[in-house]
Scaffold this active site. Structure first.
Site, mmCIF file in Angstrom:
data_model
loop_
_atom_site.group_PDB
_atom_site.id
_atom_site.type_symbol
_atom_site.label_atom_id
_atom_site.label_comp_id
_atom_site.label_asym_id
_atom_site.label_seq_id
_atom_site.Cartn_x
_atom_site.Cartn_y
_atom_site.Cartn_z
ATOM 1 N N SER A 1 -10.330 -8.819 -57.186
ATOM 2 C CA SER A 1 -9.280 -8.187 -56.389
ATOM 3 C C SER A 1 -8.486 -7.204 -57.252
ATOM 4 C CB SER A 1 -8.383 -9.271 -55.767
ATOM 5 O OG SER A 1 -7.533 -8.738 -54.787
ATOM 6 N N GLU B 1 -16.810 -4.776 -53.027
ATOM 7 C CA GLU B 1 -16.301 -5.661 -51.972
ATOM 8 C C GLU B 1 -14.868 -5.270 -51.667
ATOM 9 O OE1 GLU B 1 -13.735 -8.103 -52.327
ATOM 10 O OE2 GLU B 1 -13.307 -7.466 -54.379
ATOM 11 N N HIS C 1 -13.865 -11.775 -51.418
ATOM 12 C CA HIS C 1 -12.680 -12.581 -51.145
ATOM 13 C C HIS C 1 -12.953 -13.819 -50.300
ATOM 14 C CE1 HIS C 1 -10.556 -9.046 -52.662
ATOM 15 N NE2 HIS C 1 -9.437 -9.740 -52.657
#
EC number: 3.4.17.13
Length: 304
Positions: free
Chosen positions: A106, A200, A270
């Site tokens: 992230s 992602e 995630h």
């Protein structure tokens, strides 16, 4: 068992109970967890002041404990504020001997890209303390693939990918799409040629995913790769206005523009179910009718 050293360079850990559960889960498994005080720090929306969060990173250069896993507490936002003041040279020098196994994803992608760009430092894009180890139940797939990556000098991930038959070989790199976009034109964006780019994201509408992918395309980054792998895009839900436009539409459009393979379907991102990928390692990607394989090597591992 292993030693975990926690760092919190990004957002405040609002789920304190999950962080404590993650620590308990790791200690119950026989691991040692250090630097736990970082989970309680707060300054506005961040996990402490800039000075505190920067010290989490710069102090790693002075960390002498062997066989250490450095685990990010959570993502959110905050790493971008620190990039200009990180002592990259010291961190790169530290990783030349008994390298720390640095893991997160992230917002942490910014740090990982910076380390790769500044000194070819390999880090692991994988689970974090709160979202994964501190989940109500630790996903067995995620746990298995975490230790698979950290304990094996060569390992293979298999899945049923969508995309053309292909074989590609190169440096594996990438992470969170939005964070990569934020680094374009900066010293912290890796300049990888002929690599395998894996991406992602979370809570981005399909058209925003497409716009970011097109920015990488127009910047010349996508065409310079050997292949692109797309992981999960959690929360990318179309609405009525989209009239059928969805992530599959995005993939089809990109494939119509690219001359390199784009493979989808990897459990990476995630979601609770996610693989762990050593960013900067060597990878061989094969995709056939029988399935997809990604064989990875050249990354640091735990000394057993």
């Amino acid at each position: 068992m292993s030693l975990f050293h926690l760092i919190a360079p990004s957002g405040y850990c609002i789920k304190q109970h999950a962080a404590l559960r993650g620590i308990q889960r790791l200690t119950d498994a026989g691991h040692q967890v250090n630097n736990v005080e970082v989970i309680a720090r707060r300054c506005e929306r961040f996990a402490g002041t800039e000075t505190e969060r920067l010290e989490d990173l710069n102090s790693l250069a002075r960390l002498t404990t062997p066989n250490t896993i450095v685990l990010a507490v959570r993502g959110g936002y905050g790493a971008s504020r620190l990039l200009a003041d990180i002592d990259w040279q010291a961190l790169v020098a530290r990783q030349q001997y008994d390298p720390l196994l640095i893991c997160g994803h992230s917002d942490f992608t910014a740090i990982q890209c910076g380390l790769l760009a500044q000194g070819n430092v390999i880090t692991f894009s994988g689970p974090m303390l709160v979202a994964n180890f501190g989940a109500d139940e630790l996903n067995t797939f995620t746990e298995h693939h975490f230790w698979l990556a950290l304990r094996n000098e060569t390992f293979t991930i298999e899945w049923q990918g969508e995309g053309p038959t292909c074989r590609a070989e190169g440096t594996l790199w990438g992470g969170n799409l939005a964070m990569l976009i934020s680094l374009i034109g900066t010293p912290w964006m890796p300049k990888i040629e002929n690599g395998i780019l894996v991406l992602e994201d979370i809570n981005e509408h399909p058209f925003r995913v497409e716009r970011m992918l097109l920015q990488l395309y127009h910047a010349g980054i996508l065409p310079r790769q050997k292949a692109i792998i797309l992981g999960s895009f959690s929360g990318s839900t179309p609405n009525d206005y989209d009239a059928g436009y969805n992530l599959e539409s995005v993939y089809a459009f990109l494939r119509s523009r690219l001359s390199i393979p784009l493979i989808t379907g990897l459990d990476f991102g995630h979601e609770q179910r996610t693989v762990t990928l050593p960013l900067g390692a060597h990878a061989i990607l094969t995709n056939t009718r029988e399935g997809t394989q990604l064989t990875i090597s050249g990354h640091p591992v735990l000394k057993m």
